[in-house]
Design a protein around this motif. Sequence first.
Motif, mmCIF file in Angstrom:
data_model
loop_
_atom_site.group_PDB
_atom_site.id
_atom_site.type_symbol
_atom_site.label_atom_id
_atom_site.label_comp_id
_atom_site.label_asym_id
_atom_site.label_seq_id
_atom_site.Cartn_x
_atom_site.Cartn_y
_atom_site.Cartn_z
ATOM 1 N N LEU A 275 1.247 -1.037 -0.042
ATOM 2 C CA LEU A 275 0.064 0.217 -0.013
ATOM 3 C C LEU A 275 0.929 1.395 -0.232
ATOM 4 C CD1 LEU A 275 -2.915 -1.067 2.089
ATOM 5 C CD2 LEU A 275 -3.088 -0.503 0.115
ATOM 6 N N TYR A 276 2.216 1.292 0.332
ATOM 7 C CA TYR A 276 3.101 2.030 1.529
ATOM 8 C C TYR A 276 4.011 2.712 -0.468
ATOM 9 C CZ TYR A 276 -0.033 3.606 4.759
ATOM 10 O OH TYR A 276 -0.957 4.109 5.896
ATOM 11 N N SER A 277 4.008 1.017 -1.070
ATOM 12 C CA SER A 277 5.820 0.667 -1.644
ATOM 13 C C SER A 277 5.277 1.251 -2.864
ATOM 14 C CB SER A 277 5.973 -0.291 -1.394
ATOM 15 O OG SER A 277 5.587 -1.611 -1.326
ATOM 16 N N THR A 278 3.756 1.143 -3.824
ATOM 17 C CA THR A 278 3.765 0.996 -4.588
ATOM 18 C C THR A 278 2.652 2.217 -4.582
ATOM 19 O OG1 THR A 278 1.893 -0.375 -3.992
ATOM 20 C CG2 THR A 278 3.507 -1.068 -5.035
ATOM 21 N N GLY A 279 2.234 2.596 -6.187
ATOM 22 C CA GLY A 279 1.239 3.924 -6.670
ATOM 23 C C GLY A 279 0.336 3.515 -6.138
ATOM 24 N N GLY A 280 -0.522 4.784 -5.850
ATOM 25 C CA GLY A 280 -2.107 4.419 -6.006
ATOM 26 C C GLY A 280 -3.423 3.902 -6.547
ATOM 27 N N PHE A 281 -3.070 3.993 -7.792
ATOM 28 C CA PHE A 281 -3.713 2.686 -8.789
ATOM 29 C C PHE A 281 -2.361 2.113 -9.782
ATOM 30 C CE2 PHE A 281 -5.632 7.387 -8.549
ATOM 31 C CZ PHE A 281 -6.478 6.870 -8.177
ATOM 32 N N GLU A 282 -1.513 1.298 -9.020
ATOM 33 C CA GLU A 282 -0.597 0.848 -9.212
ATOM 34 C C GLU A 282 -1.090 -0.889 -8.751
ATOM 35 O OE1 GLU A 282 4.228 0.520 -9.662
ATOM 36 O OE2 GLU A 282 3.513 2.242 -8.688
ATOM 37 N N PHE A 283 -0.952 -1.496 -9.337
ATOM 38 C CA PHE A 283 -1.037 -2.738 -9.031
ATOM 39 C C PHE A 283 0.128 -3.513 -8.366
ATOM 40 C CE2 PHE A 283 -5.072 -3.240 -11.745
ATOM 41 C CZ PHE A 283 -5.503 -3.599 -10.564
ATOM 42 N N ALA A 284 0.731 -4.535 -7.633
ATOM 43 C CA ALA A 284 1.959 -4.592 -7.023
ATOM 44 C C ALA A 284 1.451 -6.456 -7.311
ATOM 45 C CB ALA A 284 1.886 -4.119 -5.570
ATOM 46 N N ARG A 285 1.514 -7.199 -6.123
ATOM 47 C CA ARG A 285 1.660 -8.830 -6.625
ATOM 48 C C ARG A 285 -0.036 -8.780 -6.204
ATOM 49 N NH1 ARG A 285 1.323 -13.190 -2.375
ATOM 50 N NH2 ARG A 285 2.102 -11.990 -1.035
ATOM 51 N N VAL A 286 -0.404 -9.170 -6.689
ATOM 52 C CA VAL A 286 -2.026 -9.159 -6.327
ATOM 53 C C VAL A 286 -1.739 -10.323 -5.398
ATOM 54 C CG1 VAL A 286 -4.647 -9.969 -7.777
ATOM 55 C CG2 VAL A 286 -2.434 -8.909 -9.066
ATOM 56 N N ARG A 287 -2.975 -10.282 -4.414
ATOM 57 C CA ARG A 287 -3.392 -11.075 -3.460
ATOM 58 C C ARG A 287 -4.510 -10.811 -3.100
ATOM 59 N NH1 ARG A 287 0.027 -9.900 2.143
ATOM 60 N NH2 ARG A 287 -1.934 -10.985 3.019
ATOM 61 N N LEU A 288 -5.522 -10.439 -4.286
ATOM 62 C CA LEU A 288 -6.835 -10.974 -3.710
ATOM 63 C C LEU A 288 -7.505 -11.535 -3.416
ATOM 64 C CD1 LEU A 288 -9.657 -8.411 -4.025
ATOM 65 C CD2 LEU A 288 -9.510 -9.715 -6.131
ATOM 66 N N TRP A 289 -7.406 -12.802 -3.784
ATOM 67 C CA TRP A 289 -7.752 -14.137 -2.926
ATOM 68 C C TRP A 289 -7.366 -14.252 -1.593
ATOM 69 C CZ3 TRP A 289 -11.305 -16.808 -4.020
ATOM 70 C CH2 TRP A 289 -12.077 -18.120 -3.194
ATOM 71 N N GLU A 290 -6.254 -14.059 -1.309
ATOM 72 C CA GLU A 290 -5.706 -14.322 0.122
ATOM 73 C C GLU A 290 -6.492 -13.430 0.616
ATOM 74 O OE1 GLU A 290 -3.802 -14.372 -2.406
ATOM 75 O OE2 GLU A 290 -1.916 -15.718 -2.768
ATOM 76 N N ASN A 291 -6.375 -11.881 0.498
ATOM 77 C CA ASN A 291 -6.849 -10.883 1.360
ATOM 78 C C ASN A 291 -8.467 -11.442 1.605
ATOM 79 O OD1 ASN A 291 -4.691 -9.311 1.005
ATOM 80 N ND2 ASN A 291 -5.395 -7.994 -0.379
ATOM 81 N N LEU A 292 -8.679 -11.973 0.825
ATOM 82 C CA LEU A 292 -10.843 -12.239 0.451
ATOM 83 C C LEU A 292 -10.742 -13.814 1.807
ATOM 84 C CD1 LEU A 292 -11.940 -12.283 -3.028
ATOM 85 C CD2 LEU A 292 -12.863 -10.663 -0.935
ATOM 86 N N VAL A 293 -9.482 -14.959 1.175
ATOM 87 C CA VAL A 293 -10.196 -15.472 2.595
ATOM 88 C C VAL A 293 -9.164 -15.499 4.157
ATOM 89 C CG1 VAL A 293 -8.357 -17.786 3.217
ATOM 90 C CG2 VAL A 293 -9.391 -17.476 0.670
ATOM 91 N N ALA A 294 -8.921 -14.265 4.564
ATOM 92 C CA ALA A 294 -8.464 -14.152 5.433
ATOM 93 C C ALA A 294 -9.032 -12.938 5.936
ATOM 94 C CB ALA A 294 -7.095 -13.226 5.264
ATOM 95 N N LEU A 295 -9.922 -11.841 5.014
ATOM 96 C CA LEU A 295 -11.038 -11.478 5.437
ATOM 97 C C LEU A 295 -12.583 -12.207 5.942
ATOM 98 C CD1 LEU A 295 -12.621 -9.047 5.377
ATOM 99 C CD2 LEU A 295 -13.399 -9.592 2.866
ATOM 100 N N PHE A 296 -12.731 -13.133 5.554
ATOM 101 C CA PHE A 296 -13.964 -14.397 5.855
ATOM 102 C C PHE A 296 -13.635 -15.117 6.938
ATOM 103 C CE2 PHE A 296 -15.883 -12.540 1.563
ATOM 104 C CZ PHE A 296 -16.970 -12.122 2.462
ATOM 105 N N THR A 297 -12.500 -15.287 7.444
ATOM 106 C CA THR A 297 -12.109 -16.331 8.044
ATOM 107 C C THR A 297 -12.290 -14.950 9.170
ATOM 108 O OG1 THR A 297 -9.868 -16.664 7.376
ATOM 109 C CG2 THR A 297 -11.671 -18.018 6.486
ATOM 110 N N PHE A 298 -11.546 -14.318 9.490
ATOM 111 C CA PHE A 298 -10.538 -13.454 10.993
ATOM 112 C C PHE A 298 -11.743 -13.723 11.539
ATOM 113 C CE2 PHE A 298 -10.284 -9.494 12.556
ATOM 114 C CZ PHE A 298 -9.295 -9.383 13.251
ATOM 115 N N ASN A 299 -11.795 -14.126 12.800
ATOM 116 C CA ASN A 299 -12.303 -13.762 14.206
ATOM 117 C C ASN A 299 -13.766 -14.576 13.754
ATOM 118 O OD1 ASN A 299 -12.406 -13.360 16.735
ATOM 119 N ND2 ASN A 299 -13.290 -11.359 16.098
#
Length: 309
Positions: A69-93
């Motif tokens: 989030l801070y090492s790349t530009g606001g509209f610049e894609f980095a290593r895409v980890r959307l799936w990992e973020n979704l899994v973490a979102l729905f399994t958290f707590n």
Amino acid sequence: MSPSQTLTRPDRAASADHATRPGDRRRTRSASPLLGRGVVNGVLIAAMLWTVLPLTWLVVAATKGYADLYSTGGFEFARVRLWENLVALFTFNDGLFLRWLLNSFLYAGVGALVSSMISILAGYAFDKFRFPGKERWFGLVLLGVLVPAAVTTVPLYLMASDLGLTNSFWGVFLPGLASPFGVYLGRVFSQAYVPDELLEATRVDGAGELRTFWQIAFPLLRPAFATLFLFGFTGGWNAFFMPLLMLSDHELYPVGLGLFMWRQLINTDQDLYYPLLMTGSLVAILPLIVAFFSLQRYWKAGLTAGAVK
């Protein structure tokens, strides 16, 4: 000099010739529409960018981790980890975010469904029936439209506290059912979409009032019902202040209040909560987009054209 010829002053002749020159008329006519069209297009483009750019940034941010989030530009894609973020979102707590989504569907979806039906019924009654004090009661409804929702939140909380409804599902659900603006729109839509002559014809044929409403009036009011449902769903989904006052149990939070709680905890673990907050915000707006595109086909006027001969 023949009788048909007349004398004309040179300055007047020159001015008349200049005023009626075809090229000048074309330039005058074309410049104004082009200027107006350019201003309108510029405003529309600015409004589009104002709407689309934050959403685009959110989509890109939801595919990143905290470091990206801070090492790349606001509209610049980095290593895409959307799936990992979704899994973490729905399994958290233990799936707390999914619980918040279900709460929001109950508060906003079921609440908007019931509220829209109440508004349609009340607006239809105000339009088609005569009863003592009808306009005075409708004036009270209009007063409810003028009062800001923030003014009534604290009195509603005190009433719910006296009834023992605070920190419960009903404390948030019940206040959302009353919609003075919905009743007002229900009456307006009833006046526009349901002709009195059509109702008189059904009554002459022997239909009762309930049958007349459900089989004749309500099908004509479906666009109004869809509009009121979308307004109610959007308002209920984005509700914040009422749940904030009513609820203290995290299990009962709607999704907006839950994301706000995560925002308050961001400084405790930024690597964890930043991706959760970005991905959760993206998921939270998807039901609104789906609801809008699903219901927009009902927003059509003139459905009763030709119903009355």
